[in-house]
Design a protein around this motif. Structure first.
Motif, PDB file in Angstrom:
ATOM      1  N   UNK A  46      -3.757  -5.524  -0.338  1.00  0.00           N
ATOM      2  CA  UNK A  46      -3.688  -6.802   0.395  1.00  0.00           C
ATOM      3  C   UNK A  46      -3.037  -6.604   1.763  1.00  0.00           C
ATOM      4  N   UNK A  47      -1.992  -5.767   1.788  1.00  0.00           N
ATOM      5  CA  UNK A  47      -1.309  -5.471   3.048  1.00  0.00           C
ATOM      6  C   UNK A  47      -2.273  -4.777   4.015  1.00  0.00           C
ATOM      7  N   UNK A  48      -3.070  -3.847   3.501  1.00  0.00           N
ATOM      8  CA  UNK A  48      -4.004  -3.122   4.347  1.00  0.00           C
ATOM      9  C   UNK A  48      -5.115  -4.045   4.836  1.00  0.00           C
ATOM     10  N   UNK A  49      -5.604  -4.937   3.979  1.00  0.00           N
ATOM     11  CA  UNK A  49      -6.642  -5.896   4.389  1.00  0.00           C
ATOM     12  C   UNK A  49      -6.156  -6.733   5.570  1.00  0.00           C
ATOM     13  N   UNK A  50      -4.937  -7.261   5.444  1.00  0.00           N
ATOM     14  CA  UNK A  50      -4.380  -8.095   6.512  1.00  0.00           C
ATOM     15  C   UNK A  50      -4.217  -7.284   7.799  1.00  0.00           C
ATOM     16  N   UNK A  51      -3.738  -6.059   7.669  1.00  0.00           N
ATOM     17  CA  UNK A  51      -3.544  -5.215   8.846  1.00  0.00           C
ATOM     18  C   UNK A  51      -4.886  -4.833   9.482  1.00  0.00           C
ATOM     19  N   UNK A  52      -5.904  -4.604   8.670  1.00  0.00           N
ATOM     20  CA  UNK A  52      -7.232  -4.293   9.207  1.00  0.00           C
ATOM     21  C   UNK A  52      -7.800  -5.495   9.963  1.00  0.00           C
ATOM     22  N   UNK A  53      -7.644  -6.685   9.389  1.00  0.00           N
ATOM     23  CA  UNK A  53      -8.120  -7.902  10.064  1.00  0.00           C
ATOM     24  C   UNK A  53      -7.400  -8.083  11.404  1.00  0.00           C
ATOM     25  N   UNK A  54      -6.088  -7.872  11.390  1.00  0.00           N
ATOM     26  CA  UNK A  54      -5.293  -7.994  12.617  1.00  0.00           C
ATOM     27  C   UNK A  54      -5.723  -6.954  13.651  1.00  0.00           C
ATOM     28  N   UNK A  55      -5.985  -5.750  13.194  1.00  0.00           N
ATOM     29  CA  UNK A  55      -6.415  -4.677  14.099  1.00  0.00           C
ATOM     30  C   UNK A  55      -7.779  -5.001  14.710  1.00  0.00           C
ATOM     31  N   UNK A  56      -8.688  -5.511  13.891  1.00  0.00           N
ATOM     32  CA  UNK A  56     -10.011  -5.874  14.405  1.00  0.00           C
ATOM     33  C   UNK A  56      -9.900  -6.969  15.462  1.00  0.00           C
ATOM     34  N   UNK A  57      -9.101  -7.985  15.192  1.00  0.00           N
ATOM     35  CA  UNK A  57      -8.900  -9.056  16.170  1.00  0.00           C
ATOM     36  C   UNK A  57      -8.282  -8.502  17.454  1.00  0.00           C
ATOM     37  N   UNK A  58      -7.303  -7.628  17.298  1.00  0.00           N
ATOM     38  CA  UNK A  58      -6.656  -7.026  18.463  1.00  0.00           C
ATOM     39  C   UNK A  58      -7.616  -6.190  19.289  1.00  0.00           C
ATOM     40  N   UNK A  59      -8.451  -5.404  18.616  1.00  0.00           N
ATOM     41  CA  UNK A  59      -9.421  -4.572  19.336  1.00  0.00           C
ATOM     42  C   UNK A  59     -10.414  -5.429  20.120  1.00  0.00           C
ATOM     43  N   UNK A  60     -10.897  -6.496  19.491  1.00  0.00           N
ATOM     44  CA  UNK A  60     -11.860  -7.336  20.205  1.00  0.00           C
ATOM     45  C   UNK A  60     -11.184  -8.043  21.377  1.00  0.00           C
ATOM     46  N   UNK A  76     -13.785  -1.082  -3.952  1.00  0.00           N
ATOM     47  CA  UNK A  76     -13.587   0.138  -4.722  1.00  0.00           C
ATOM     48  C   UNK A  76     -14.940   0.553  -5.276  1.00  0.00           C
ATOM     49  N   UNK A  77     -15.567   1.514  -4.637  1.00  0.00           N
ATOM     50  CA  UNK A  77     -16.850   2.015  -5.109  1.00  0.00           C
ATOM     51  C   UNK A  77     -16.643   3.253  -5.967  1.00  0.00           C
ATOM     52  N   UNK A  78     -15.620   3.971  -5.663  1.00  0.00           N
ATOM     53  CA  UNK A  78     -15.272   5.158  -6.423  1.00  0.00           C
ATOM     54  C   UNK A  78     -13.786   5.029  -6.765  1.00  0.00           C
ATOM     55  N   UNK A  79     -13.470   4.837  -8.037  1.00  0.00           N
ATOM     56  CA  UNK A  79     -12.067   4.618  -8.413  1.00  0.00           C
ATOM     57  C   UNK A  79     -11.126   5.745  -8.000  1.00  0.00           C
ATOM     58  N   UNK A  80     -11.651   6.931  -7.771  1.00  0.00           N
ATOM     59  CA  UNK A  80     -10.811   8.053  -7.370  1.00  0.00           C
ATOM     60  C   UNK A  80     -10.640   8.127  -5.856  1.00  0.00           C
ATOM     61  N   UNK A  81     -11.353   7.296  -5.127  1.00  0.00           N
ATOM     62  CA  UNK A  81     -11.252   7.292  -3.677  1.00  0.00           C
ATOM     63  C   UNK A  81      -9.925   6.657  -3.266  1.00  0.00           C
ATOM     64  N   UNK A  82      -9.243   7.295  -2.341  1.00  0.00           N
ATOM     65  CA  UNK A  82      -7.937   6.785  -1.921  1.00  0.00           C
ATOM     66  C   UNK A  82      -8.100   5.526  -1.080  1.00  0.00           C
ATOM     67  N   UNK A  83      -7.031   4.773  -0.981  1.00  0.00           N
ATOM     68  CA  UNK A  83      -7.048   3.572  -0.155  1.00  0.00           C
ATOM     69  C   UNK A  83      -7.283   3.938   1.308  1.00  0.00           C
ATOM     70  N   UNK A  84      -6.826   5.132   1.702  1.00  0.00           N
ATOM     71  CA  UNK A  84      -7.037   5.583   3.081  1.00  0.00           C
ATOM     72  C   UNK A  84      -8.510   5.883   3.340  1.00  0.00           C
ATOM     73  N   UNK A  85      -9.208   6.422   2.362  1.00  0.00           N
ATOM     74  CA  UNK A  85     -10.644   6.676   2.509  1.00  0.00           C
ATOM     75  C   UNK A  85     -11.389   5.353   2.632  1.00  0.00           C
TER      76      UNK A  85
END
Length: 166
Positions: A36-50, A94-103
């Motif tokens: 959830x923290x990463x989702x919010x930060x990604x949304x904020x980053x996208x808004x900032x970039x635009x 989550x498409x691959x449960x072994x995939x890291x949150x960073x991936x």
């Protein structure tokens, strides 16, 4: 993230600001971020970039085309609207449960950047259509003036021709 007045608005400065956005995102996340923290930060980053892209374009216009006109103002607003339109980017699925949150974050960043690229292409296409319409209107007026001048030259020639014969 505003560009400082008087600073050259080159692509390197925009690239630097975009890198800073990514660095800030990574700093916020720490070592083990929650989804959830990463989702919010990604949304904020996208808004900032635009916003950064829009400010870069607007500052460049201000620096290079300081005279404001209704058409220029409309173009600036149209570009901003097209670049800042809401994104329909995917969540950290989550498409691959072994995939890291960073991936998953990398995948989301790729979606965000592709979306920004598409929005810039859309803005460019819109601007080109506006420019063509604007230039066609000016060309039409200039052609009309040329027609009037051609007729006028003929009339003046006839008038002086008549005066010479008298």
């Amino acid at each position: 993230m505003c560009f400082a007045k008087g600073v050259p608005y080159d692509q390197a400065s925009l690239r630097s600001i975009m890198h800073k956005r990514v660095d800030d995102f990574c700093d916020k996340m720490g070592n083990e971020p929650e989804e959830a923290q990463m989702e919010a930060a990604l949304d904020e980053t996208e808004e900032g970039l635009s916003e950064d892209i829009c400010e870069f374009i607007e500052d460049h216009i201000q620096e290079n085309l300081p005279e404001s006109s209704p058409l220029l103002q409309e173009a600036r607003q149209g570009v901003r609207r097209r670049i800042q339109r809401p994104s329909v980017s995917a969540r950290l699925e989550v498409q691959n449960p072994e995939e890291s949150i960073w991936a998953r974050a990398l995948g989301r960043f790729q979606v965000i950047l592709q979306s920004l690229q598409q929005r810039c292409w859309d803005a460019l296409t819109w601007l080109r259509e506006k420019a063509v319409t604007f230039l066609e209107a000016i060309c039409s007026v200039v052609k009309a003036v040329l027609g009037v001048l051609t007729d006028f030259c003929s009339s003046v020639g006839q008038l002086f021709g008549n005066l010479i014969q008298v």
